[in-house]
Structures are given as C-alpha cells and as structure tokens.
Design an enzyme around this catalytic site. Sequence first.
Site, PDB file in Angstrom:
ATOM      1  N   HIS A   1       4.526   5.118   4.845  1.00  0.00           N
ATOM      2  CA  HIS A   1       4.174   4.242   3.714  1.00  0.00           C
ATOM      3  C   HIS A   1       5.699   3.196   3.938  1.00  0.00           C
ATOM      4  CE1 HIS A   1       3.860   1.050  -0.260  1.00  0.00           C
ATOM      5  NE2 HIS A   1       2.295   1.641   0.746  1.00  0.00           N
TER       6      HIS A   1
ATOM      7  N   HIS B 126      -1.460   0.762  10.211  1.00  0.00           N
ATOM      8  CA  HIS B 126      -1.148   2.124   8.656  1.00  0.00           C
ATOM      9  C   HIS B 126      -1.665   3.648   9.970  1.00  0.00           C
ATOM     10  CE1 HIS B 126      -2.128   3.720   5.288  1.00  0.00           C
ATOM     11  NE2 HIS B 126      -3.459   4.395   5.786  1.00  0.00           N
TER      12      HIS B 126
ATOM     13  N   GLU C  11      -5.521  10.229  11.366  1.00  0.00           N
ATOM     14  CA  GLU C  11      -6.153  10.559  10.120  1.00  0.00           C
ATOM     15  C   GLU C  11      -7.072  11.738  10.134  1.00  0.00           C
ATOM     16  OE1 GLU C  11      -5.619   9.325   6.896  1.00  0.00           O
ATOM     17  OE2 GLU C  11      -4.749   7.090   7.808  1.00  0.00           O
TER      18      GLU C  11
ATOM     19  N   GLU D 227      -8.059  12.375  -7.847  1.00  0.00           N
ATOM     20  CA  GLU D 227      -6.791  12.806  -7.881  1.00  0.00           C
ATOM     21  C   GLU D 227      -5.509  13.533  -8.290  1.00  0.00           C
ATOM     22  OE1 GLU D 227      -4.978  10.062  -4.224  1.00  0.00           O
ATOM     23  OE2 GLU D 227      -3.341  10.471  -4.788  1.00  0.00           O
TER      24      GLU D 227
ATOM     25  N   ARG E 203      -6.717  16.206  -4.151  1.00  0.00           N
ATOM     26  CA  ARG E 203      -7.104  15.077  -3.673  1.00  0.00           C
ATOM     27  C   ARG E 203      -5.836  14.468  -3.037  1.00  0.00           C
ATOM     28  NH1 ARG E 203     -11.338   9.844  -4.409  1.00  0.00           N
ATOM     29  NH2 ARG E 203     -10.055   9.219  -2.606  1.00  0.00           N
TER      30      ARG E 203
ATOM     31  N   HIS F 242       1.980  10.564   4.561  1.00  0.00           N
ATOM     32  CA  HIS F 242       1.863   8.881   3.809  1.00  0.00           C
ATOM     33  C   HIS F 242       2.771   8.751   3.015  1.00  0.00           C
ATOM     34  CE1 HIS F 242      -2.678   9.361   4.931  1.00  0.00           C
ATOM     35  NE2 HIS F 242      -3.066   8.504   4.012  1.00  0.00           N
TER      36      HIS F 242
ATOM     37  N   ARG G 150     -20.334  -6.403 -14.088  1.00  0.00           N
ATOM     38  CA  ARG G 150     -19.798  -5.038 -14.363  1.00  0.00           C
ATOM     39  C   ARG G 150     -19.968  -3.697 -13.905  1.00  0.00           C
ATOM     40  NH1 ARG G 150     -20.337  -8.138 -18.951  1.00  0.00           N
ATOM     41  NH2 ARG G 150     -17.968  -8.067 -20.078  1.00  0.00           N
TER      42      ARG G 150
ATOM     43  N   LYS H 121     -12.462   5.139  -3.298  1.00  0.00           N
ATOM     44  CA  LYS H 121     -11.217   3.915  -3.882  1.00  0.00           C
ATOM     45  C   LYS H 121     -11.392   2.833  -3.307  1.00  0.00           C
ATOM     46  CE  LYS H 121      -7.383   7.570  -3.647  1.00  0.00           C
ATOM     47  NZ  LYS H 121      -5.493   8.002  -3.184  1.00  0.00           N
TER      48      LYS H 121
ATOM     49  N   LYS I  47     -12.522  15.156   3.813  1.00  0.00           N
ATOM     50  CA  LYS I  47     -12.249  14.604   2.813  1.00  0.00           C
ATOM     51  C   LYS I  47     -14.177  14.937   1.128  1.00  0.00           C
ATOM     52  CE  LYS I  47     -11.301  10.284   1.017  1.00  0.00           C
ATOM     53  NZ  LYS I  47     -10.863   8.778   1.700  1.00  0.00           N
TER      54      LYS I  47
ATOM     55  N   ASN J 178      -3.259  12.367   1.065  1.00  0.00           N
ATOM     56  CA  ASN J 178      -1.844  11.428   0.785  1.00  0.00           C
ATOM     57  C   ASN J 178      -0.507  12.267   2.582  1.00  0.00           C
ATOM     58  OD1 ASN J 178      -2.974   9.844  -0.328  1.00  0.00           O
ATOM     59  ND2 ASN J 178      -2.313  10.546  -2.099  1.00  0.00           N
TER      60      ASN J 178
HETATM   61  N1  LIG Z   1      -9.992   3.002   0.403  1.00  0.00           N
HETATM   62  C1  LIG Z   1      -9.539   4.357   0.702  1.00  0.00           C
HETATM   63  O1  LIG Z   1      -9.290   4.840   0.448  1.00  0.00           O
HETATM   64  C2  LIG Z   1      -8.772   3.720   1.654  1.00  0.00           C
HETATM   65  C3  LIG Z   1      -8.113   4.881   2.738  1.00  0.00           C
HETATM   66  C4  LIG Z   1      -7.238   4.648   4.127  1.00  0.00           C
HETATM   67  C5  LIG Z   1      -7.078   3.299   4.452  1.00  0.00           C
HETATM   68  N2  LIG Z   1      -7.918   2.305   3.975  1.00  0.00           N
HETATM   69  C6  LIG Z   1      -7.056   0.559   3.696  1.00  0.00           C
HETATM   70  O2  LIG Z   1      -8.015  -0.157   4.786  1.00  0.00           O
HETATM   71  C7  LIG Z   1      -7.314  -0.729   4.984  1.00  0.00           C
HETATM   72  C8  LIG Z   1      -7.180  -0.018   6.855  1.00  0.00           C
HETATM   73  O3  LIG Z   1      -8.617  -0.445   7.108  1.00  0.00           O
HETATM   74  P1  LIG Z   1      -8.601  -0.103   9.294  1.00  0.00           P
HETATM   75  O4  LIG Z   1      -7.577   0.290   9.803  1.00  0.00           O
HETATM   76  O5  LIG Z   1     -10.038   0.586   9.866  1.00  0.00           O
HETATM   77  O6  LIG Z   1      -8.136  -2.183   8.834  1.00  0.00           O
HETATM   78  P2  LIG Z   1      -9.172  -3.189   9.731  1.00  0.00           P
HETATM   79  O7  LIG Z   1      -9.986  -2.714   8.364  1.00  0.00           O
HETATM   80  O8  LIG Z   1      -8.043  -4.774   9.345  1.00  0.00           O
HETATM   81  O9  LIG Z   1     -10.002  -3.126  10.408  1.00  0.00           O
HETATM   82  C9  LIG Z   1      -8.589  -3.315  12.113  1.00  0.00           C
HETATM   83  C10 LIG Z   1      -9.489  -4.315  13.280  1.00  0.00           C
HETATM   84  O10 LIG Z   1     -10.200  -4.318  13.568  1.00  0.00           O
HETATM   85  C11 LIG Z   1     -11.273  -4.780  13.631  1.00  0.00           C
HETATM   86  N3  LIG Z   1     -12.613  -4.736  13.244  1.00  0.00           N
HETATM   87  C12 LIG Z   1     -13.559  -3.408  12.761  1.00  0.00           C
HETATM   88  N4  LIG Z   1     -13.908  -2.987  13.521  1.00  0.00           N
HETATM   89  C13 LIG Z   1     -14.613  -3.512  15.185  1.00  0.00           C
HETATM   90  C14 LIG Z   1     -14.975  -3.138  15.461  1.00  0.00           C
HETATM   91  N5  LIG Z   1     -16.126  -1.685  15.597  1.00  0.00           N
HETATM   92  N6  LIG Z   1     -15.000  -3.639  17.176  1.00  0.00           N
HETATM   93  C15 LIG Z   1     -13.952  -4.578  17.435  1.00  0.00           C
HETATM   94  N7  LIG Z   1     -12.939  -4.297  16.567  1.00  0.00           N
HETATM   95  C16 LIG Z   1     -13.360  -4.029  15.365  1.00  0.00           C
HETATM   96  C17 LIG Z   1     -10.702  -5.500  12.088  1.00  0.00           C
HETATM   97  O11 LIG Z   1     -11.810  -6.647  12.501  1.00  0.00           O
HETATM   98  C18 LIG Z   1      -9.901  -6.299  12.698  1.00  0.00           C
HETATM   99  O12 LIG Z   1      -8.808  -7.242  13.365  1.00  0.00           O
HETATM  100  C19 LIG Z   1      -5.884  -0.879   4.766  1.00  0.00           C
HETATM  101  O13 LIG Z   1      -6.073  -1.624   4.801  1.00  0.00           O
HETATM  102  C20 LIG Z   1      -5.836   0.565   4.103  1.00  0.00           C
HETATM  103  O14 LIG Z   1      -4.978   0.524   2.884  1.00  0.00           O
HETATM  104  C21 LIG Z   1      -7.813   2.676   2.073  1.00  0.00           C
END
Ligand SMILES: NC(=O)c1ccc[n+]([C@@H]2O[C@H](COP(=O)([O-])OP(=O)(O)OC[C@H]3O[C@@H](n4cnc5c(N)ncnc54)[C@H](O)[C@@H]3O)[C@@H](O)[C@H]2O)c1
Length: 370
Positions: free
Chosen positions: A256, A270, A189, A241, A245, A252, A125, A147, A231, A249
């Site tokens: 999306h 993304h 971003e 949100e 907030r 997005h 929890r 999030k 942020k 987006n």
């Molecule tokens: N929670 C939120 O507010 C929020 C906001 C935006 C995006 N997201 C989510 O984030 C995700 C995308 O995140 P991302 O772009 O970081 O993708 P990811 O976590 O898939 O990382 C991208 C790739 O880079 C590699 N990688 C990570 N760090 C590395 C490093 N230092 N050196 C070499 N390789 C490395 C990973 O293994 C992966 O293959 C999506 O699922 C999206 O929905 C969440």
Amino acid sequence: MTDEVERLRVELGERSYDILVGPRLIESAAREIEPLLRRRQVVVVSDETVARHCLPALRGSLSGAGIAHHTVLLPPGEETKDLDHFGRLAEEILAFGIERGTMLVALGGGVVGDVTGFAAATLLRGIDFVQIPTTLLAQVDSSVGGKTGINTRIGKNLIGAFYQPRLVLADTTVLTNLPRRELLAGYAEIVKYGLIRDERFFTWLEAEGDAVCELAPAPLRRAVMTSCAMKAGIVASDEREEGDRALLNFGHTFGHALETETGFSSQLLHGEAVGLGMVLAFDFAARLDLVTVEEAHRVRRHLDKMGLPTRLSTIGLGGIPADRILAHMGKDKKVRNGRIGLILPLRIGEAFVMKDAPLDNLRDFLSGVA
Ligand SMILES: NC(=O)c1ccc[n+]([C@@H]2O[C@H](COP(=O)([O-])OP(=O)(O)OC[C@H]3O[C@@H](n4cnc5c(N)ncnc54)[C@H](O)[C@@H]3O)[C@@H](O)[C@H]2O)c1
C-alpha cells in the site's frame, strides 16, 4: 453444470453462499441466478471493457430465461470507485424503479465488484447482489468475503460495508481476454495464500505457476478453487476482520505504501504491489531471524520467474528514502496509535500479526532495499 465446474460454500449462517469456478459460467448464469431471485428484475453493472467481452453472453442468458434486466456501464479503472461515480451509479440504478427484491449483478474486476457491492449494501437499505468476477484478482480475492467500498480523496476504501453476495460465478474462460500484466497481478494474490497458510500449495505453484498463467484449465481451476477455499475458510471464522482475516493483508502494508508513492496509477497495479510487499515482508522477517534467508530467496525467485516485479528499482522506486515509505505505511489502516502493525511470515505457509513492529529495524531495513 458440467464436471469441469466446481462448487464451494462460504459458511456464514443465513448469509452463506456458493462460489462456482469453471469455464463458460456466464453463458449459463441465469440458471444459477434464477433460484435466488425474489423479483424477476436484475440490474447488471459492468465496465465498458468488460462489457465488450462478457456482456452479450450474460444478457443472452438472462433473456433466454425471461428475466428482465437493465445495464449500467462504468468507465474502466480505479477512478470509477470515487464518490461522484458512485452517486451517479446509485441514481441510475434507482431510476430503473428497483425494489427490495431486485438483484444487482457485478460483472467485472475488483473495481466493479467493490462499487456494485457497496451499492447493493446501501440502496433501499440493502438489496441482493451476485458477483461475476472477470479478473484473476477478483476471482481469487475481491469477489469473496463481502468487503465492499469506494475511495475518497483522503484514502482508498475508506467508505464501505461488509456485505456478502448471494452467489459468486468465477468463469475462468473470460480470463483469456485479460492482459498478461493483469493476470500476473492476480497471480500474486494466489501466491499469498500459499505463503500465509499452505506451503504445499506454494510448492505446487512453483511447479505449476506457468500452467496456471497460461490458463491451462485444470491447474487454473485448482489455483482459483484453492484460493477461494482458503479465503472462504478464513472469512467464515472471522467475517469482520477481528482476528485471522487480517492475515489476508499479508504484503499489503508495504504494498500500500508503494501504491501511495506511485499514486495508485498503472505504474504499479495492486497485485504487483502485494507481490513486492510479500518479498519485502520476507526479507524483513529474515532480517529479524523469523525466517531463513533461503526462504526469503525462494519467494523472490518464484515471483521473479513468473515475471512479477520484485525490486523497487524495476518499478522506478530504487533509492526512495526509507522515511518516505514509513510515512506512507503510517497512513495505512493497519496502523494503530502511531504503531506499525505488520503481517510477517514465520515460515513459508505461516504468518502472524506483529502488532508493534520495531521501527528502528524497519527504517534500517528500508534504507537498504533496492
Ligand atoms: N473487496 C475486496 O476484498 C478487495 C480485495 C482486493 C482488491 N480489491 C479492489 O479491487 C480493485 C482491483 O481489482 P482488479 O485488479 O480486478 O481491477 P479492475 O477491476 O480495475 O480491472 C482491471 C482492468 O481489467 C479490465 N478487465 C476486467 N476483466 C477483464 C477481462 N475479462 N478481459 C479484459 N479486460 C478485463 C478492466 O476493465 C480494468 O481495465 C481495487 O479497487 C482494490 O481495492 C478489493
């Protein structure tokens, strides 16, 4: 802490926490984590790629401080955010005999951060967790704001929780391992913050964007800090949100739709989708006379110069029927009662939520984009 490291506070009452930005933070992570521990037990969650680059330094730091730790490694990639992987992760973590005082540490990009955060929100929890974001996207966006969530077959991020970390350590040194394309996706971003809130920041990025993406220490730190500060400010005023907030987006809803069309595959990352979405939002706003055509061109020019895709044809979607994009947009979470809500610019540096975008204009606009 060296003077190259900057600290920022996310003000959320008793859920407030610090974000540290700077080089080599993982090597000394235990120093920052230790004061937050309620029990000297940590479970590190990472993915296999990140672990190769970053795990030895983190484990070294924890061991050096005498903090017991276990590690769970996930396969890299978005597929890891599904229910199956989450179920296995949750059981692996529980099998370590964790208690309410155990700390989870998310070491990785947005995928690891989202899934680990959701585990922290739900196991026993709710237990504490720390974010150590290792992609630029995660450092400027996903690790901040609380999030967390996972994907379902029905759609992305549909199961989740607002759950804040206790600390964010954005170690800029680890970005040297990140492929250029992933780096640029995170850069999109960063540009978003300038476009929705701060024209001067956008103007600075036009001059310094190359230095940021070449990982020059001072410009990189400024870009990450400014993004996190923006942020943090928005999240502090609207954690769940219900208002401002939503501006985060920006880009997005269009983005999306394009990600849906490309099946959330590596055809379009993304951040790339968000970049393209911001270009479309500016072009559409110019069509509605909300911004000038010159402002829209300025945005496209900058993203283009940085090497981000700014045309649908570049990502193999030239000639896609407008109704197809609209149908995907209709499935976005920002859609209420069949009406498409869009975040649109009023100028570079200011955006607003248009709750009921004019559908005919939108269809007409989309049928002309290339
Ligand atoms: N929670 C939120 O507010 C929020 C906001 C935006 C995006 N997201 C989510 O984030 C995700 C995308 O995140 P991302 O772009 O970081 O993708 P990811 O976590 O898939 O990382 C991208 C790739 O880079 C590699 N990688 C990570 N760090 C590395 C490093 N230092 N050196 C070499 N390789 C490395 C990973 O293994 C992966 O293959 C999506 O699922 C999206 O929905 C969440």
